[in-house]
Write a protein that holds these residues in place. Structure first.
Motif, short mmCIF file in Angstrom:
data_model
loop_
_atom_site.label_atom_id
_atom_site.label_comp_id
_atom_site.label_asym_id
_atom_site.label_seq_id
_atom_site.Cartn_x
_atom_site.Cartn_y
_atom_site.Cartn_z
N GLY A 110 0.80 -1.21 0.00
CA GLY A 110 0.00 0.00 0.00
C GLY A 110 0.84 1.26 0.00
N GLU A 111 0.16 2.40 0.20
CA GLU A 111 0.83 3.69 0.20
C GLU A 111 0.93 4.22 1.63
OE1 GLU A 111 -1.00 6.38 -2.56
OE2 GLU A 111 -0.18 5.30 -4.27
N TYR A 112 2.09 4.79 1.95
CA TYR A 112 2.35 5.31 3.29
C TYR A 112 2.95 6.71 3.16
CZ TYR A 112 1.65 0.55 4.93
OH TYR A 112 1.11 -0.67 5.22
N VAL A 113 2.48 7.63 4.01
CA VAL A 113 3.05 8.98 4.05
C VAL A 113 4.05 9.01 5.21
CG1 VAL A 113 2.60 11.43 4.34
CG2 VAL A 113 0.93 9.99 3.14
N TYR A 114 5.29 9.35 4.89
CA TYR A 114 6.36 9.37 5.88
C TYR A 114 6.54 10.77 6.45
CZ TYR A 114 7.86 4.57 5.26
OH TYR A 114 7.92 3.21 5.26
N PRO A 115 7.28 10.90 7.56
CA PRO A 115 7.49 12.22 8.19
C PRO A 115 8.09 13.26 7.25
CG PRO A 115 8.17 10.49 9.71
CD PRO A 115 7.86 9.82 8.39
N ASP A 116 8.77 12.84 6.18
CA ASP A 116 9.32 13.81 5.23
C ASP A 116 8.25 14.38 4.30
OD1 ASP A 116 8.83 11.70 3.48
OD2 ASP A 116 10.93 11.40 2.93
N GLY A 117 6.99 13.90 4.47
CA GLY A 117 5.88 14.40 3.67
C GLY A 117 5.69 13.67 2.36
N LYS A 118 6.58 12.77 2.01
CA LYS A 118 6.49 12.03 0.75
C LYS A 118 5.67 10.77 0.95
CE LYS A 118 10.96 13.61 -0.98
NZ LYS A 118 12.31 13.18 -1.40
N THR A 119 4.98 10.37 -0.13
CA THR A 119 4.20 9.14 -0.12
C THR A 119 5.01 8.05 -0.80
OG1 THR A 119 2.13 10.38 -0.22
CG2 THR A 119 2.04 8.06 -0.87
N TYR A 120 5.09 6.90 -0.13
CA TYR A 120 5.84 5.76 -0.66
C TYR A 120 4.89 4.58 -0.86
CZ TYR A 120 9.93 8.44 0.72
OH TYR A 120 10.88 9.41 0.85
N THR A 121 5.05 3.90 -2.00
CA THR A 121 4.24 2.73 -2.31
C THR A 121 5.03 1.47 -1.97
OG1 THR A 121 3.18 3.94 -4.09
CG2 THR A 121 2.95 1.54 -4.13
N ASP A 122 4.42 0.57 -1.24
CA ASP A 122 5.01 -0.71 -0.84
C ASP A 122 6.42 -0.54 -0.25
OD1 ASP A 122 2.70 -1.87 -1.88
OD2 ASP A 122 3.63 -2.29 -3.82
N PRO A 123 6.57 0.31 0.78
CA PRO A 123 7.91 0.55 1.35
C PRO A 123 8.40 -0.64 2.19
CG PRO A 123 6.27 1.60 2.69
CD PRO A 123 5.54 1.04 1.50
#
Length: 125
Positions: free
Chosen positions: A13-26
């Protein structure tokens, strides 16, 4: 720096990290330690850095599609030019033996196709 973790798993899935960026399947890591001990040396005008205890070139890290080469996480080669073979352990194309036109490995027994100088009774070029 070198980071070693006890566990690594890929999330879906997609996750928003503290840097503000969205990552898919991190990838998610836990129980990690880091080390940044290194030494530098200079040859001519070129300075090189060696991380002590760092993964060697060819080390496959948490992402199985990447490996460590020269302090960088890289995607290894998947195909090579004629006259070279893929050495999977280091993710690089390596020249064939000089007697081969093409090959699947480093020796004169790994030649495929026509030998440049003929073939002996053992099948070696």
């Amino acid at each position: 720096s070198l980071m070693c973790c006890k566990t690594a798993r890929q999330l879906s899935g997609e996750y928003v990290y503290p840097d503000g960026k969205t990552y898919t399947d991190p990838w998610q890591y836990s129980e990690c330690i880091t080390q940044s001990l290194f030494t530098e040396f200079k040859v001519g005008n070129v300075t090189n850095r060696i991380f002590l205890g760092a993964p060697l070139d060819g080390t496959i890290l948490a992402d199985p599609g990447k490996m460590c080469v020269g302090e960088a996480l890289v995607t290894p080669a998947s195909r090579c030019a004629t006259g070279e073979f893929l050495e999977v352990s280091i993710g690089r194309c390596v020249p064939c033996d000089s007697s081969c036109s093409a090959c699947t490995g480093p020796s004169n027994f790994d030649c495929i196709g026509t030998c440049k100088y003929g073939q002996d009774s053992r099948g070696a070029c």
